[in-house]
Design a protein around this motif. Structure first.
Motif, PDB file in Angstrom:
ATOM      1  N   LEU A  14       0.689  -1.080   0.053  1.00  0.00           N
ATOM      2  CA  LEU A  14      -0.088   0.152   0.056  1.00  0.00           C
ATOM      3  C   LEU A  14       0.876   1.245   0.103  1.00  0.00           C
ATOM      4  N   GLY A  15       0.552   2.149  -0.891  1.00  0.00           N
ATOM      5  CA  GLY A  15       1.552   3.423  -1.123  1.00  0.00           C
ATOM      6  C   GLY A  15       2.652   3.206  -1.808  1.00  0.00           C
ATOM      7  N   THR A  16       2.545   2.180  -2.706  1.00  0.00           N
ATOM      8  CA  THR A  16       3.776   1.666  -3.409  1.00  0.00           C
ATOM      9  C   THR A  16       4.820   2.545  -3.899  1.00  0.00           C
ATOM     10  N   GLY A  17       4.416   3.951  -4.100  1.00  0.00           N
ATOM     11  CA  GLY A  17       5.332   4.881  -4.921  1.00  0.00           C
ATOM     12  C   GLY A  17       5.778   4.625  -6.251  1.00  0.00           C
ATOM     13  N   ASP A  18       6.870   4.513  -6.344  1.00  0.00           N
ATOM     14  CA  ASP A  18       7.449   4.215  -7.672  1.00  0.00           C
ATOM     15  C   ASP A  18       7.597   2.719  -8.124  1.00  0.00           C
ATOM     16  N   ASN A  25       5.196   0.920   3.348  1.00  0.00           N
ATOM     17  CA  ASN A  25       6.674   1.356   3.665  1.00  0.00           C
ATOM     18  C   ASN A  25       6.643   2.696   3.502  1.00  0.00           C
ATOM     19  N   PHE A  26       7.037   3.326   4.711  1.00  0.00           N
ATOM     20  CA  PHE A  26       7.225   4.695   4.455  1.00  0.00           C
ATOM     21  C   PHE A  26       6.084   5.574   4.274  1.00  0.00           C
ATOM     22  N   PRO A  27       4.890   5.600   4.849  1.00  0.00           N
ATOM     23  CA  PRO A  27       3.927   6.186   4.292  1.00  0.00           C
ATOM     24  C   PRO A  27       3.954   7.721   4.742  1.00  0.00           C
ATOM     25  N   TRP A  28       3.224   8.526   4.133  1.00  0.00           N
ATOM     26  CA  TRP A  28       2.965   9.786   4.206  1.00  0.00           C
ATOM     27  C   TRP A  28       1.398  10.294   3.873  1.00  0.00           C
ATOM     28  N   GLY A  29       1.010  11.468   4.178  1.00  0.00           N
ATOM     29  CA  GLY A  29      -0.099  11.748   3.771  1.00  0.00           C
ATOM     30  C   GLY A  29      -1.325  11.161   4.425  1.00  0.00           C
ATOM     31  N   THR A  30      -2.619  11.002   3.613  1.00  0.00           N
ATOM     32  CA  THR A  30      -3.503  10.084   4.423  1.00  0.00           C
ATOM     33  C   THR A  30      -3.148   8.732   4.819  1.00  0.00           C
ATOM     34  N   LEU A  31      -2.225   8.217   4.127  1.00  0.00           N
ATOM     35  CA  LEU A  31      -1.531   6.938   4.373  1.00  0.00           C
ATOM     36  C   LEU A  31      -1.049   6.595   5.700  1.00  0.00           C
ATOM     37  N   LEU A  32      -0.392   7.680   6.115  1.00  0.00           N
ATOM     38  CA  LEU A  32       0.364   7.911   7.334  1.00  0.00           C
ATOM     39  C   LEU A  32      -0.764   8.329   8.583  1.00  0.00           C
ATOM     40  N   THR A  33      -1.593   9.308   8.119  1.00  0.00           N
ATOM     41  CA  THR A  33      -2.630  10.023   9.222  1.00  0.00           C
ATOM     42  C   THR A  33      -3.734   8.506   9.540  1.00  0.00           C
ATOM     43  N   GLY A  34      -3.773   8.011   8.474  1.00  0.00           N
ATOM     44  CA  GLY A  34      -5.030   6.915   8.529  1.00  0.00           C
ATOM     45  C   GLY A  34      -4.403   5.868   9.642  1.00  0.00           C
ATOM     46  N   LEU A  35      -3.118   5.780   9.669  1.00  0.00           N
ATOM     47  CA  LEU A  35      -2.631   4.746  10.720  1.00  0.00           C
ATOM     48  C   LEU A  35      -2.597   5.492  11.902  1.00  0.00           C
ATOM     49  N   LEU A  36      -2.540   6.585  12.291  1.00  0.00           N
ATOM     50  CA  LEU A  36      -2.510   7.434  13.384  1.00  0.00           C
ATOM     51  C   LEU A  36      -3.825   7.805  14.116  1.00  0.00           C
ATOM     52  N   GLU A  37      -4.870   7.604  13.499  1.00  0.00           N
ATOM     53  CA  GLU A  37      -6.112   8.300  13.563  1.00  0.00           C
ATOM     54  C   GLU A  37      -7.126   6.873  13.994  1.00  0.00           C
ATOM     55  N   LYS A  56     -20.048  -7.153   8.150  1.00  0.00           N
ATOM     56  CA  LYS A  56     -20.323  -6.151   9.068  1.00  0.00           C
ATOM     57  C   LYS A  56     -19.487  -5.066   9.215  1.00  0.00           C
ATOM     58  N   ILE A  57     -18.221  -5.218   8.582  1.00  0.00           N
ATOM     59  CA  ILE A  57     -17.346  -3.933   8.465  1.00  0.00           C
ATOM     60  C   ILE A  57     -17.515  -3.246   7.108  1.00  0.00           C
ATOM     61  N   PRO A  58     -17.947  -1.782   7.509  1.00  0.00           N
ATOM     62  CA  PRO A  58     -18.040  -1.316   6.237  1.00  0.00           C
ATOM     63  C   PRO A  58     -16.856  -0.391   5.662  1.00  0.00           C
ATOM     64  N   TRP A  59     -16.900  -0.503   4.587  1.00  0.00           N
ATOM     65  CA  TRP A  59     -15.971   0.138   3.618  1.00  0.00           C
ATOM     66  C   TRP A  59     -16.298   1.766   3.660  1.00  0.00           C
ATOM     67  N   HIS A  60     -15.712   2.579   3.840  1.00  0.00           N
ATOM     68  CA  HIS A  60     -15.970   4.100   3.719  1.00  0.00           C
ATOM     69  C   HIS A  60     -15.224   4.774   2.757  1.00  0.00           C
ATOM     70  N   ALA A  61     -16.295   5.667   1.941  1.00  0.00           N
ATOM     71  CA  ALA A  61     -15.540   6.123   0.812  1.00  0.00           C
ATOM     72  C   ALA A  61     -15.437   7.533   1.065  1.00  0.00           C
ATOM     73  N   HIS A  62     -14.086   7.825   1.572  1.00  0.00           N
ATOM     74  CA  HIS A  62     -13.432   9.067   1.916  1.00  0.00           C
ATOM     75  C   HIS A  62     -12.405   9.551   0.898  1.00  0.00           C
ATOM     76  N   SER A  63     -12.447  10.874   0.376  1.00  0.00           N
ATOM     77  CA  SER A  63     -11.535  11.126  -0.602  1.00  0.00           C
ATOM     78  C   SER A  63     -10.037  11.466   0.018  1.00  0.00           C
ATOM     79  N   ARG A  64      -8.986  11.583  -0.552  1.00  0.00           N
ATOM     80  CA  ARG A  64      -7.811  11.934  -0.058  1.00  0.00           C
ATOM     81  C   ARG A  64      -7.755  13.251   0.400  1.00  0.00           C
TER      82      ARG A  64
END
Ligand SMILES: C[S@@+](CC[C@H](N)C(=O)[O-])C[C@H]1O[C@@H](n2cnc3c(N)ncnc32)[C@H](O)[C@@H]1O
Length: 219
Positions: A34-38, A99-111, A211-219
């Motif tokens: 996830l967040g594979t970069g290049d 690997n080395f997330p930033w942006g919503t990939l990082l904040t999503g792991l912290l919130e 029972k676990i919903p997917w959420h449709a949040h934008s970046r």
């Protein structure tokens, strides 16, 4: 969601996704990065482990033209926001790396309660491994010290159903040897502090994935 292959980027229809997933779901070892970069890590892993199917997902297509053009048959690159992945990918991964997330990939792991944590649990097969590598500088930008950030990511991943061991520091040598572009950047940069977390998805048979919903949040 789109599939990228060099300069060609194609929206995947639900039928195409169903067919793709039916094929992949039968494979014993499917790694999703996830967040594979290049895409360097996906190429390296797919070539080193031909029996493994490797999927790299990122929201940004610009860095993926080259790697996706050279992808071997056991690698696939998708363009998508990880916080709102399609339902069809549920239960596909036997291994997940971030690997080395930033942006919503990082904040999503912290919130607490973030859609990213829901995505992680939905992607995982029972017993799937999870590996997360955190960049100390990115944690500080997100308002956490290295230690507090590592502990927070571990706590929330555990809440999401992953048994995660205590964060371990990554030395510059570990970063140099790890086959992603950001690992190298960190290893040779001014602040090479980084953490490694490893865990496994612990799926209770009594839980129902639906029972676990997917959420449709934008970046
Ligand atoms: C620092 S780069 C790391 C790239 C790669 N994993 C590496 O180690 O070289 C972080 C990546 O996460 C991606 N990203 C951030 N938030 C995302 C999201 N919500 N969905 C998909 N990709 C995301 C960015 O586009 C970027 O490519």
């Amino acid at each position: 969601m789109e599939r990228i292959c060099g300069r060609r980027c194609q929206e995947i229809t639900t039928d195409e996704l169903d067919a793709l997933v039916t094929h992949i779901a039968d494979l014993p070892d499917v790694l999703i990065d996830l967040g594979t970069g290049d895409g360097r890590f996906v190429l390296h892993t797919a070539r080193a482990h031909p029996a493994r199917y490797v999927i790299g997902i990122d929201a940004c297509r610009d860095n993926l033209y080259e790697a996706s053009r050279r992808a071997p048959a056991n690698a696939l690159f998708l363009i998508a926001n990880i916080c709102s992945l399609p339902e069809e990918l549920a239960g596909l991964a036997s291994a997940i790396t971030i690997n080395f997330p930033w942006g919503t990939l990082l904040t999503g792991l912290l919130e607490e309660g973030s859609p990213l944590l829901t995505s992680l649990a939905r992607l995982a097969r029972p017993g799937a491994t999870l590996e997360i590598r955190l960049n100390g500088g990115a944690l500080i930008e997100a308002g956490y010290s290295l230690e507090a950030g590592g502990d927070q990511v571990r706590r929330l991943a555990r809440q999401a159903g992953f048994r995660v061991a205590a964060p371990q520091p990554l030395a510059a040598g570990d970063l140099r040897a790890y086959p992603t572009t950001w690992a190298k950047r960190l290893a040779f940069g001014r602040d090479p502090r980084a953490l490694y977390l490893a865990g496994r998805y612990h799926f209770e048979e009594s839980e129902e994935r639906t029972k676990i919903p997917w959420h449709a949040h934008s970046r």
